[in-house]
Design a protein around this motif. Sequence first.
Motif, PDB file in Angstrom:
ATOM      1  N   THR A  37      39.740 -11.354  28.826  1.00  0.00           N
ATOM      2  CA  THR A  37      40.635 -10.319  28.650  1.00  0.00           C
ATOM      3  C   THR A  37      41.573 -10.782  27.595  1.00  0.00           C
ATOM      4  O   THR A  37      41.927  -9.960  26.735  1.00  0.00           O
ATOM      5  CB  THR A  37      41.889 -10.079  29.885  1.00  0.00           C
ATOM      6  OG1 THR A  37      40.940  -9.920  30.935  1.00  0.00           O
ATOM      7  CG2 THR A  37      42.726  -9.124  29.613  1.00  0.00           C
ATOM      8  N   GLU A  38      41.914 -12.083  27.394  1.00  0.00           N
ATOM      9  CA  GLU A  38      42.735 -12.435  26.399  1.00  0.00           C
ATOM     10  C   GLU A  38      42.094 -12.258  24.983  1.00  0.00           C
ATOM     11  O   GLU A  38      42.484 -11.786  24.042  1.00  0.00           O
ATOM     12  CB  GLU A  38      43.141 -13.979  26.287  1.00  0.00           C
ATOM     13  CG  GLU A  38      43.824 -14.665  25.327  1.00  0.00           C
ATOM     14  CD  GLU A  38      44.265 -16.216  25.436  1.00  0.00           C
ATOM     15  OE1 GLU A  38      44.784 -16.480  24.485  1.00  0.00           O
ATOM     16  OE2 GLU A  38      43.935 -16.592  26.476  1.00  0.00           O
ATOM     17  N   LEU A  66      43.087  -5.643  32.647  1.00  0.00           N
ATOM     18  CA  LEU A  66      44.322  -6.095  32.856  1.00  0.00           C
ATOM     19  C   LEU A  66      44.502  -6.018  34.322  1.00  0.00           C
ATOM     20  O   LEU A  66      45.137  -6.708  35.216  1.00  0.00           O
ATOM     21  CB  LEU A  66      45.301  -5.344  32.138  1.00  0.00           C
ATOM     22  CG  LEU A  66      45.514  -5.884  30.697  1.00  0.00           C
ATOM     23  CD1 LEU A  66      46.585  -4.934  29.915  1.00  0.00           C
ATOM     24  CD2 LEU A  66      45.915  -7.251  30.600  1.00  0.00           C
ATOM     25  N   LYS A  67      44.011  -4.570  35.057  1.00  0.00           N
ATOM     26  CA  LYS A  67      44.134  -4.509  36.356  1.00  0.00           C
ATOM     27  C   LYS A  67      43.349  -5.230  37.090  1.00  0.00           C
ATOM     28  O   LYS A  67      43.795  -5.658  38.256  1.00  0.00           O
ATOM     29  CB  LYS A  67      43.655  -2.911  36.449  1.00  0.00           C
ATOM     30  CG  LYS A  67      43.608  -2.347  38.159  1.00  0.00           C
ATOM     31  CD  LYS A  67      43.312  -1.029  38.162  1.00  0.00           C
ATOM     32  CE  LYS A  67      43.449  -0.731  39.794  1.00  0.00           C
ATOM     33  NZ  LYS A  67      42.759   0.890  39.856  1.00  0.00           N
ATOM     34  N   ILE A  68      42.014  -5.573  36.681  1.00  0.00           N
ATOM     35  CA  ILE A  68      41.356  -6.781  37.452  1.00  0.00           C
ATOM     36  C   ILE A  68      42.106  -8.018  37.460  1.00  0.00           C
ATOM     37  O   ILE A  68      42.186  -8.808  38.456  1.00  0.00           O
ATOM     38  CB  ILE A  68      39.692  -6.655  36.932  1.00  0.00           C
ATOM     39  CG1 ILE A  68      39.332  -5.534  37.104  1.00  0.00           C
ATOM     40  CG2 ILE A  68      39.109  -7.902  37.498  1.00  0.00           C
ATOM     41  CD1 ILE A  68      37.850  -5.450  36.267  1.00  0.00           C
ATOM     42  N   LYS A  69      42.647  -8.342  36.254  1.00  0.00           N
ATOM     43  CA  LYS A  69      43.089  -9.642  36.210  1.00  0.00           C
ATOM     44  C   LYS A  69      44.328  -9.725  37.107  1.00  0.00           C
ATOM     45  O   LYS A  69      44.472 -10.910  37.660  1.00  0.00           O
ATOM     46  CB  LYS A  69      43.739  -9.941  34.587  1.00  0.00           C
ATOM     47  CG  LYS A  69      44.306 -11.174  34.567  1.00  0.00           C
ATOM     48  CD  LYS A  69      44.679 -11.290  32.947  1.00  0.00           C
ATOM     49  CE  LYS A  69      45.548 -12.549  32.708  1.00  0.00           C
ATOM     50  NZ  LYS A  69      45.857 -12.828  31.377  1.00  0.00           N
ATOM     51  N   VAL A  70      45.110  -8.646  37.361  1.00  0.00           N
ATOM     52  CA  VAL A  70      46.211  -8.830  38.029  1.00  0.00           C
ATOM     53  C   VAL A  70      45.765  -8.826  39.516  1.00  0.00           C
ATOM     54  O   VAL A  70      46.273  -9.740  40.320  1.00  0.00           O
ATOM     55  CB  VAL A  70      47.200  -7.414  37.943  1.00  0.00           C
ATOM     56  CG1 VAL A  70      48.300  -7.172  39.251  1.00  0.00           C
ATOM     57  CG2 VAL A  70      47.739  -7.353  36.730  1.00  0.00           C
ATOM     58  N   LYS A  71      44.824  -8.143  39.832  1.00  0.00           N
ATOM     59  CA  LYS A  71      44.154  -8.227  41.317  1.00  0.00           C
ATOM     60  C   LYS A  71      43.706  -9.581  41.676  1.00  0.00           C
ATOM     61  O   LYS A  71      43.908 -10.053  42.726  1.00  0.00           O
ATOM     62  CB  LYS A  71      43.238  -7.204  41.504  1.00  0.00           C
ATOM     63  CG  LYS A  71      43.788  -5.908  41.622  1.00  0.00           C
ATOM     64  CD  LYS A  71      42.285  -4.970  41.953  1.00  0.00           C
ATOM     65  CE  LYS A  71      43.012  -3.656  42.403  1.00  0.00           C
ATOM     66  NZ  LYS A  71      41.787  -2.468  42.764  1.00  0.00           N
ATOM     67  N   PRO A  86      36.930  -7.695  42.874  1.00  0.00           N
ATOM     68  CA  PRO A  86      37.524  -6.652  42.169  1.00  0.00           C
ATOM     69  C   PRO A  86      36.570  -6.548  40.732  1.00  0.00           C
ATOM     70  O   PRO A  86      36.698  -5.541  40.133  1.00  0.00           O
ATOM     71  CB  PRO A  86      39.120  -7.050  41.685  1.00  0.00           C
ATOM     72  CG  PRO A  86      38.895  -8.455  41.894  1.00  0.00           C
ATOM     73  CD  PRO A  86      38.143  -8.957  43.135  1.00  0.00           C
ATOM     74  N   ARG A  87      35.762  -7.543  40.415  1.00  0.00           N
ATOM     75  CA  ARG A  87      34.794  -7.475  39.181  1.00  0.00           C
ATOM     76  C   ARG A  87      33.687  -6.792  39.660  1.00  0.00           C
ATOM     77  O   ARG A  87      32.839  -6.570  38.673  1.00  0.00           O
ATOM     78  CB  ARG A  87      34.672  -8.852  38.743  1.00  0.00           C
ATOM     79  CG  ARG A  87      36.061  -9.807  38.451  1.00  0.00           C
ATOM     80  CD  ARG A  87      35.709 -11.148  38.183  1.00  0.00           C
ATOM     81  NE  ARG A  87      35.258 -11.942  39.328  1.00  0.00           N
ATOM     82  CZ  ARG A  87      34.895 -13.241  39.395  1.00  0.00           C
ATOM     83  NH1 ARG A  87      35.053 -13.773  38.290  1.00  0.00           N
ATOM     84  NH2 ARG A  87      34.456 -13.574  40.596  1.00  0.00           N
ATOM     85  N   GLY A  88      33.589  -6.288  40.695  1.00  0.00           N
ATOM     86  CA  GLY A  88      31.982  -5.902  41.019  1.00  0.00           C
ATOM     87  C   GLY A  88      31.749  -4.882  40.189  1.00  0.00           C
ATOM     88  O   GLY A  88      30.564  -4.727  39.772  1.00  0.00           O
ATOM     89  N   GLU A  89      32.654  -3.669  40.277  1.00  0.00           N
ATOM     90  CA  GLU A  89      32.333  -2.443  39.557  1.00  0.00           C
ATOM     91  C   GLU A  89      31.954  -2.608  38.128  1.00  0.00           C
ATOM     92  O   GLU A  89      31.105  -2.175  37.297  1.00  0.00           O
ATOM     93  CB  GLU A  89      33.359  -1.563  39.639  1.00  0.00           C
ATOM     94  CG  GLU A  89      33.023  -0.171  38.755  1.00  0.00           C
ATOM     95  CD  GLU A  89      31.947   0.670  39.476  1.00  0.00           C
ATOM     96  OE1 GLU A  89      31.426   1.492  38.565  1.00  0.00           O
ATOM     97  OE2 GLU A  89      31.339   0.303  40.409  1.00  0.00           O
ATOM     98  N   LEU A  90      32.761  -3.662  37.254  1.00  0.00           N
ATOM     99  CA  LEU A  90      32.454  -4.112  36.145  1.00  0.00           C
ATOM    100  C   LEU A  90      31.327  -4.570  35.630  1.00  0.00           C
ATOM    101  O   LEU A  90      30.804  -4.582  34.854  1.00  0.00           O
ATOM    102  CB  LEU A  90      33.941  -4.976  35.421  1.00  0.00           C
ATOM    103  CG  LEU A  90      33.746  -5.457  34.226  1.00  0.00           C
ATOM    104  CD1 LEU A  90      33.922  -4.280  33.151  1.00  0.00           C
ATOM    105  CD2 LEU A  90      34.769  -6.244  33.860  1.00  0.00           C
ATOM    106  N   VAL A  91      30.918  -5.498  36.654  1.00  0.00           N
ATOM    107  CA  VAL A  91      29.899  -6.213  36.577  1.00  0.00           C
ATOM    108  C   VAL A  91      28.676  -5.416  36.482  1.00  0.00           C
ATOM    109  O   VAL A  91      27.539  -5.433  35.591  1.00  0.00           O
ATOM    110  CB  VAL A  91      29.558  -7.457  37.489  1.00  0.00           C
ATOM    111  CG1 VAL A  91      28.108  -7.851  37.588  1.00  0.00           C
ATOM    112  CG2 VAL A  91      30.606  -8.600  37.331  1.00  0.00           C
TER     113      VAL A  91
END
Length: 256
Positions: A37-38, A66-71, A86-91
């Motif tokens: 993310t950074e 950012l939403k995934i990072k916060v979660k 929370p990274r599942g959908e992105l993966v």
Amino acid sequence: MALDIKLNVFEGPLDLLLHLIEKNKVDIYDIPIAEITEQYMEYIQAMKEAKLDSMSDFLVMAATLLKIKVKMLLPAPEEEEEEGDPRGELVRRLIEYKIYKYASGKLRAYGQEAEKSFYKEPQIPEEVLAYKEEIDPSELLEGVSVEKLCEVFCFVMRRRENKKDPIRSDFGEIHEEEIKLEDKIEEIDQYIRSSKTASFFQIMEIQKTKEAAIVAFLSILELMKQGRIWAAQETIGGDIIIEALEQKDERKTGND
């Protein structure tokens, strides 16, 4: 970590994320969200400075990251623990994009390879292009089509069958020698020329066997194809009159 960012290289936010994952050599199923993310935000900042118009999709992905990072940083409520990583959908989206990107790259490579191939245009010799049949078959038939000729042939064959002696036919048949098409062509040609005009019915009637009649029929077709005879039918379903082509020409010349 400093990034060597080249703008307008990536086709979209998924393409940029896939590039960052491969560059950092991390597992796509275990993405270090904070680090990625950074680096992703550094790219977004560079896009803002360049004042690019195609930022909307990249900003949406930035918000997703950012939403995934916060979660992942905050403890999840009990009701959300069953939702999984929370990274599942992105993966899932990244893997799907990677498959299509690989397929499109292969197709592009095939296209580039095909561009290196050249095909020779067909070259037909001039004498072949200039060739024309010396005799037009349509001029020889004068209303007699192959279909009509076949109908007359079938009629003659049926009449031959009706003339058979039913008593003598029970004693069997005597098979003659094999009839050659070349010999029958010359025989029919000589018969027509010696008779000046010939009847298709008569030619079929003088054939002794069914096999001979079939070969005679093929011989007439071949003589028409070679332009050696001329045929005409005066009435529908009637007999077909056959003449030698030279006799037809002489007859026309005499009338003229």
